[in-house]
Design an enzyme around this catalytic site. Sequence first.
Site, PDB file in Angstrom:
ATOM      1  N   ASP A   1     -48.597 -16.977  -6.535  1.00 55.12           N
ATOM      2  CA  ASP A   1     -48.380 -17.674  -5.264  1.00 55.12           C
ATOM      3  C   ASP A   1     -47.446 -16.902  -4.324  1.00 55.12           C
ATOM      4  O   ASP A   1     -46.255 -16.744  -4.621  1.00 55.12           O
ATOM      5  CB  ASP A   1     -47.781 -19.065  -5.504  1.00 55.12           C
ATOM      6  CG  ASP A   1     -48.587 -19.906  -6.501  1.00 55.12           C
ATOM      7  OD1 ASP A   1     -49.111 -19.328  -7.474  1.00 55.12           O
ATOM      8  OD2 ASP A   1     -48.673 -21.129  -6.308  1.00 55.12           O
TER       9      ASP A   1
ATOM     10  N   ASN B   1     -48.990 -20.801  -0.543  1.00 54.96           N
ATOM     11  CA  ASN B   1     -47.662 -21.052   0.042  1.00 54.96           C
ATOM     12  C   ASN B   1     -47.271 -19.962   1.044  1.00 54.96           C
ATOM     13  O   ASN B   1     -46.096 -19.803   1.367  1.00 54.96           O
ATOM     14  CB  ASN B   1     -46.594 -21.111  -1.049  1.00 54.96           C
ATOM     15  CG  ASN B   1     -46.929 -22.071  -2.166  1.00 54.96           C
ATOM     16  OD1 ASN B   1     -47.248 -21.651  -3.279  1.00 54.96           O
ATOM     17  ND2 ASN B   1     -46.894 -23.357  -1.878  1.00 54.96           N
TER      18      ASN B   1
ATOM     19  N   ASN C   1     -53.164 -26.717  -4.549  1.00 58.39           N
ATOM     20  CA  ASN C   1     -52.915 -28.035  -3.951  1.00 58.39           C
ATOM     21  C   ASN C   1     -52.400 -27.955  -2.514  1.00 58.39           C
ATOM     22  O   ASN C   1     -52.506 -28.919  -1.763  1.00 58.39           O
ATOM     23  CB  ASN C   1     -51.932 -28.831  -4.820  1.00 58.39           C
ATOM     24  CG  ASN C   1     -50.661 -28.069  -5.122  1.00 58.39           C
ATOM     25  OD1 ASN C   1     -50.692 -26.941  -5.612  1.00 58.39           O
ATOM     26  ND2 ASN C   1     -49.529 -28.672  -4.832  1.00 58.39           N
ATOM     27  N   HIS C   2     -51.839 -26.790  -2.119  1.00 60.45           N
ATOM     28  CA  HIS C   2     -51.331 -26.657  -0.743  1.00 60.45           C
ATOM     29  C   HIS C   2     -52.363 -26.095   0.234  1.00 60.45           C
ATOM     30  O   HIS C   2     -51.997 -25.762   1.369  1.00 60.45           O
ATOM     31  CB  HIS C   2     -50.073 -25.778  -0.727  1.00 60.45           C
ATOM     32  CG  HIS C   2     -48.862 -26.454  -1.306  1.00 60.45           C
ATOM     33  ND1 HIS C   2     -48.243 -27.516  -0.681  1.00 60.45           N
ATOM     34  CD2 HIS C   2     -48.190 -26.254  -2.466  1.00 60.45           C
ATOM     35  CE1 HIS C   2     -47.221 -27.913  -1.422  1.00 60.45           C
ATOM     36  NE2 HIS C   2     -47.172 -27.174  -2.508  1.00 60.45           N
TER      37      HIS C   2
ATOM     38  N   HIS D   1     -55.032 -23.241 -11.371  1.00 57.52           N
ATOM     39  CA  HIS D   1     -53.831 -23.658 -10.668  1.00 57.52           C
ATOM     40  C   HIS D   1     -53.365 -24.999 -11.224  1.00 57.52           C
ATOM     41  O   HIS D   1     -54.003 -26.021 -10.998  1.00 57.52           O
ATOM     42  CB  HIS D   1     -54.184 -23.775  -9.179  1.00 57.52           C
ATOM     43  CG  HIS D   1     -52.995 -23.873  -8.294  1.00 57.52           C
ATOM     44  ND1 HIS D   1     -52.256 -22.777  -7.925  1.00 57.52           N
ATOM     45  CD2 HIS D   1     -52.402 -24.925  -7.691  1.00 57.52           C
ATOM     46  CE1 HIS D   1     -51.269 -23.153  -7.136  1.00 57.52           C
ATOM     47  NE2 HIS D   1     -51.327 -24.457  -6.986  1.00 57.52           N
TER      48      HIS D   1
ATOM     49  N   HIS E   1     -44.860 -21.193 -10.243  1.00 59.89           N
ATOM     50  CA  HIS E   1     -44.004 -20.187  -9.594  1.00 59.89           C
ATOM     51  C   HIS E   1     -43.047 -19.505 -10.574  1.00 59.89           C
ATOM     52  O   HIS E   1     -42.141 -18.783 -10.138  1.00 59.89           O
ATOM     53  CB  HIS E   1     -43.224 -20.769  -8.400  1.00 59.89           C
ATOM     54  CG  HIS E   1     -44.092 -21.197  -7.260  1.00 59.89           C
ATOM     55  ND1 HIS E   1     -43.607 -21.455  -5.995  1.00 59.89           N
ATOM     56  CD2 HIS E   1     -45.429 -21.401  -7.180  1.00 59.89           C
ATOM     57  CE1 HIS E   1     -44.606 -21.821  -5.197  1.00 59.89           C
ATOM     58  NE2 HIS E   1     -45.719 -21.804  -5.896  1.00 59.89           N
TER      59      HIS E   1
END
Length: 278
Positions: free
Chosen positions: A8, A40, A67-68, A152, A179
């Site tokens: 990420d 991100n 998810n982002h 993920h 992360h």
Amino acid sequence: MRLLFCGDVVGRAGRDVLIAHMPRLRQELALDFVVANGENAAHGFGITDKICAELYGCGVDVITTGNHVWDRREIIAYIAGDPRLLRPVNLPPGTPGAGHGIYALADGRKIMVVNAMARLFMDAIDDPFAAIDRLLGAHPLGAVAAILVDFHGEATSEKASMGHFCDGRTSAVIGTHSHCPTADHRILAQGTAYMTDVGMCGDYDSVIGMRKEAAIQRFVSKMPGERLEVADGAATLCGVVVETDDATGLARRIAPLRLGGRLAPCWPEELAVPVMAK
Ligand SMILES: [Fe+2]
Ligand SMILES: [Fe+2]
């Protein structure tokens, strides 16, 4: 085939470390294909078309998300026109964009990249195992030279299960989202390279890429508090290099790569191309 997968990318610090190192990494590690998770990349939340161009420009071939993915709403209209930007494959039918892509290298070899998202401690979405199973039925190793899965997810158990579920059927299953890099990179019994989480490309003097103070305060006070801001100190590039056998599509080697910032460096010496003496 030599693949590099980068975790990420968080904010400008994460983008900068990728841009600074990618051109020489492609050369020094003789990389054929580079994938980075960009969920991100835009100030910690989502990604924009401009940032996609920036990452492609430095040598990233495909960008995965998680998810982002929709945090920056302008990407919703953009994603269908960019086959190199993937969103999780197991989002509901009708979701814009694609969850997998098949890409041709300059020499004609093909690689399939799949982006799937876990469900434990995550949003309730479609079954990632069934989605991957369908895809691997339609595009088995052999039809493509290599298959890379970005899974993920939050729970290490779900990610390990996906690794074994794909074992022998994909070149690699690499986890993202936490992360934090794990130390369990290995080749599974049937030949698939696996790592529970590759970590982030971001500033580790932080709470998973965001400034420490506001993140801590949320746990201390149990109140919403101030907005989380991305940490902008020197970033670590966290990635993993996978070498596959072109005849079988399975993994020959897997080695973590970590450069810059706060984490101890990790350089896959055994994969580096010898530099000719001048
Ligand atoms: Fe993330
Ligand atoms: Fe995530």
